[in-house]
Scaffold this motif. Structure first.
Motif, short mmCIF file in Angstrom:
data_model
loop_
_atom_site.label_atom_id
_atom_site.label_comp_id
_atom_site.label_asym_id
_atom_site.label_seq_id
_atom_site.Cartn_x
_atom_site.Cartn_y
_atom_site.Cartn_z
N LEU A 75 -4.27 3.01 -6.72
CA LEU A 75 -4.83 2.23 -5.53
C LEU A 75 -6.42 2.54 -5.56
CD1 LEU A 75 -3.44 0.69 -3.50
CD2 LEU A 75 -3.47 2.73 -1.82
N THR A 111 2.40 1.99 -3.55
CA THR A 111 1.39 2.49 -4.75
C THR A 111 1.04 3.79 -4.75
OG1 THR A 111 0.83 -0.15 -4.49
CG2 THR A 111 -0.71 1.16 -5.86
N VAL A 154 -6.92 8.60 -1.33
CA VAL A 154 -7.44 7.34 -2.19
C VAL A 154 -9.05 7.72 -2.24
CG1 VAL A 154 -7.85 4.80 -2.26
CG2 VAL A 154 -5.58 5.74 -1.52
N LEU A 214 0.85 -1.17 -0.12
CA LEU A 214 -0.10 0.07 -0.03
C LEU A 214 0.88 1.27 0.15
CD1 LEU A 214 -2.97 -1.03 2.75
CD2 LEU A 214 -2.95 -0.94 0.00
N SER A 218 -1.72 6.73 -4.80
CA SER A 218 -3.28 6.98 -4.47
C SER A 218 -3.93 6.63 -5.51
CB SER A 218 -3.41 8.13 -3.78
OG SER A 218 -2.68 8.30 -2.53
#
Lengths: 480, 480
Positions: free
Chosen positions: A118, A113, A145, A110, A115
């Motif tokens: 994601l 990656t 996100v 997470l 935003s």
């Protein structure tokens, strides 16, 4: 050679670059054993490709796998290799892979990656799985996100996150198939064809609702196919098992297991249908809860296969320090009777056996009790009977062990009083172990605590203390 | 009062005897808590009715429950009360109740039920569940029951019993929905409507097969409802995960969990489709396998809530006797160095602490390793990394514990050499524990044995021996 490449065979170089349809199949066979577990050799192939910096091969190896297997692969790689795998992952897959990852790997992925990527990846997931991932993000990234997500998806995730962790509300999907009581099979089928996108990707039951949207029955969708179109739902529906939205996930798992459910409607306090839980979400919960009990009994929490030494030390040291304290209290029984030992060193040899056997007997009772409590086979209705039974078992096991150990002691030390001392202490300790092993988890359960956590340290303390104390006080009385 | 009784209210006695339609609902509320667990009060009500010999009330109380709850109720009753409940059970229900019963209760009920009744009850079950029950009967009764059954049902059960216990062949149903590759959604739906009885009661996926009846794809039946009638199955089908008919049930559970399957086709060695396994059968397997590990680590097998004292003693005593032998060997380290203890009794006080902390550290490592092996997160690909990590964790935990215990020893005994002795022994024992805790289950797994069984007795022996041995040899060197 595949049919697709036959028209190119006049230029042999083409055969090297054009991906063959069979190639993916072959890699899949290499990747997974007959038991569908990832082959260690395949992990080596991935590491080799990464070492050679061969991104094309890496991409090929990773994409031959199912998302669940990619998540598994990540767990077998060290952090450096994972950094090379993450960029080659197909963005459309990313959501599913993240949902499958071990907790600490998930955090790592997470963080790595962007935003926007994601947000796209999460839109592909069911609202419950997406909320789970969002919950793992730090405040700042979570806002980014969510802002980048589609309005509807964001709202669904925020509603899910409003429910407490490990409750039905968190497990449920907000999409489901409901039909009013007065509909027929045909009307329901037509509704499904029209509803299309508003339905979940997979659904197994139709929930039949009354005008206040409270479930009054359910039927498996196979019944829609096997019954005549004009059959009213009310005629073929079966009683429904509702799940309260705030129910703990362990309770939900118990209900699915007990009644062999495939899906169940989730209701708000007023009875209104708000979502559904499907069995595939529950299978994971059942495995996790049972595994948590194993770990809790051993006084350890699992930090995952990728945890650092520091993480693990932090998870295990507190338990060992607590054990140091309780054991220090237990041996105070020895310190008080030191003179006995100075007089007869054989006591120092025999005491640990009495303590250890007590500890083992206590652990046996404890494991059985924790399992029975978890599966609700032990409660107020039979607690007294089970306690009496454990005491009887303790007395019988204690007697047999006492005879065996007493005889061995006599053969070895030619001291009848010492043999009797050890035998009596052993009976006392095994009965104590039985009592502790059943009462500790029952008491914790009654206090609303997890019976698997902290009962074992109590039982070990009890049997160690009793082992030392019983041997030395009986020795003080018999052997002076 | 319910509406049905209003015309009778001129004679008040009627209100006492006419069963009210709400009564069953009310009993259900009384029977189960919000968590769907059986209320202890309800068990008391059943016992009261049995004590009063009120068969009518007994029948009413039992029939307000779901078969799974009746099975649960039986487990809470003692044998005498069960004998009174069995005759009031509705024969049509009996099969389902028997399928849900704990193992030893099941045996009891099977013995108490006439063969003809049993044959009828089993015909109501799926072939896998019926075979499971038949397998529990003794030879004589098994022949009687099979002879009394319908030809087709008998054949299905005999075929299922030909597969080994705890394999996919035993778990699978022989009824499933298959369709040839060239069919459309519409043709498949029409086939389902016609097939009727030949289909299982519940089905979740259509298996698409080639001409040799090998599965080439699958689709959830919800796809039959959401896709157009003219869509070819080949266009919407997804890759299928086949289960080999001789696969161990633990492997099957792993696959269902990993890929979130609802159902899977079972194939013979040649690839031919012979049955299907559904997730509701797997949920029980997952729970059982995880619980078996808890019990195996504690050296106990679960004999069920209804086992007699004798059953339990027989299941636990062998482990305790084995423990007596290993512990006797471990304390031989003390016997050899008895003179050290005679000189300094403090050693007899401190040794058990070193042993106990080693045992606890070893159990922590063991529990984590057993869990990781069970979920296939630990294998040849990462074994070396995990072993090195466990050793590092052992060294760090050992150092911290050694400093704490060393200081406490110095404060208490004012003997620096004794403090150093205990500290060094503790580091040695915690590292030994880490090594034993990870290598024992890995070795057992490699030998094809269950890593949960017998690793814990080995690790306890190792840490007890090392605890005594390290303290006393270091004392012999430093304290002379």
């Amino acid at each position: 050679m595949s049919r697709e490449t036959t028209d190119l065979t006049d230029d042999p170089r083409h055969n090297l670059v054009i991906p063959e349809p069979e190639a993916v199949e072959d890699l899949e066979d290499l990747a997974l054993g007959d038991d569908y577990a990832l082959n260690p050799e395949y992990v080596e192939m991935v590491i080799d490709a990464a070492d050679r910096g061969d991104t094309g091969r890496l991409r090929e190896l990773v994409h031959a796998l199912d998302p669940a297997d990619v998540a598994d692969l990540m767990g077998f790689l060290s952090a450096g290799y994972r950094e090379e795998v993450i960029p080659v992952l197909d963005p459309e897959w990313l959501g599913e892979i993240i949902a499958e990852l071990d907790d600490n790997l998930r955090e790592e992925v997470l963080e790595a990656t962007p935003s926007a990527t994601l947000a796209k990846a999460l839109e592909e997931l069911d609202s419950d799985d997406a909320a789970d991932v969002i919950d793992d993000l730090d405040e700042g990234k979570r806002a980014q996100v969510l802002a980048a997500m589609d309005e509807g998806d964001r709202a669904a995730i925020e509603t899910t996150l409003a429910y407490e962790d490990e409750t039905a509300g968190r497990l449920m999907q907000r999409e489901f198939l409901a039909a009013p009581q007065f509909w027929t099979v045909g009307q329901t089928i037509d509704h499904v064809r029209e509803a299309g996108d508003r339905l979940p990707e997979l659904f197994f039951d139709v929930y039949v609702v009354d005008p206040s949207f409270t479930p009054v029955g359910a039927l498996p969708i196979s019944q829609l196919l096997t019954n005549k179109r004009e059959t009213p739902l009310a005629e073929i529906m079966e009683p429904v098992t509702e799940i309260a939205v705030d129910m703990d996930q362990e309770e939900v798992a118990y209900i699915f297991d007990k009644y062999h459910l495939i899906s169940a409607p989730v209701i708000e306090p007023g009875g209104r249908l708000v979502g559904q839980i499907t069995v595939d979400d529950i299978v994971g919960v059942i495995r996790e809860e049972a595994q948590e009990d194993i770990l809790a009994l051993a006084g350890v929490s699992d930090t995952g296969r990728d945890a650092t030494v520091n993480d693990i030390v932090r998870s295990r040291l507190p338990w060992l320090l607590l054990n140091l304290v309780t054991e220090t209290i237990a041996v105070s029984a020895i310190a008080i009777f030191q003179d006995q030992i100075a007089k007869l060193v054989a006591l120092a040899v025999l005491m640990p056996i009495v303590s250890s056997l007590g500890g083992n007997a206590g652990t046996q009772t404890l494991a059985v009790a924790v399992r029975a409590l978890a599966s609700k086979e032990l409660n107020a209705a039979n607690a007294r009977r089970i306690i009496v039974r454990e005491l009887s078992v303790g007395a019988m096991n204690g007697l047999v062990l006492a005879v065996v150990m007493g005889m061995a002691t006599f053969v070895f030390y030619h001291n009848a009083k010492l043999a009797i001392t050890v035998g009596l202490a052993l009976v006392a300790n095994i009965v104590t172990a039985a009592l502790g092993g059943i009462l500790a988890p029952l008491a914790l359960e009654k206090m609303g605590r997890d019976p698997a956590v902290s009962s074992s340290i109590f039982v070990t303390f009890l049997t160690d203390f009793m082992g030392f104390f019983a041997v030395l006080t009986i020795a003080a009385l018999l052997l002076r």
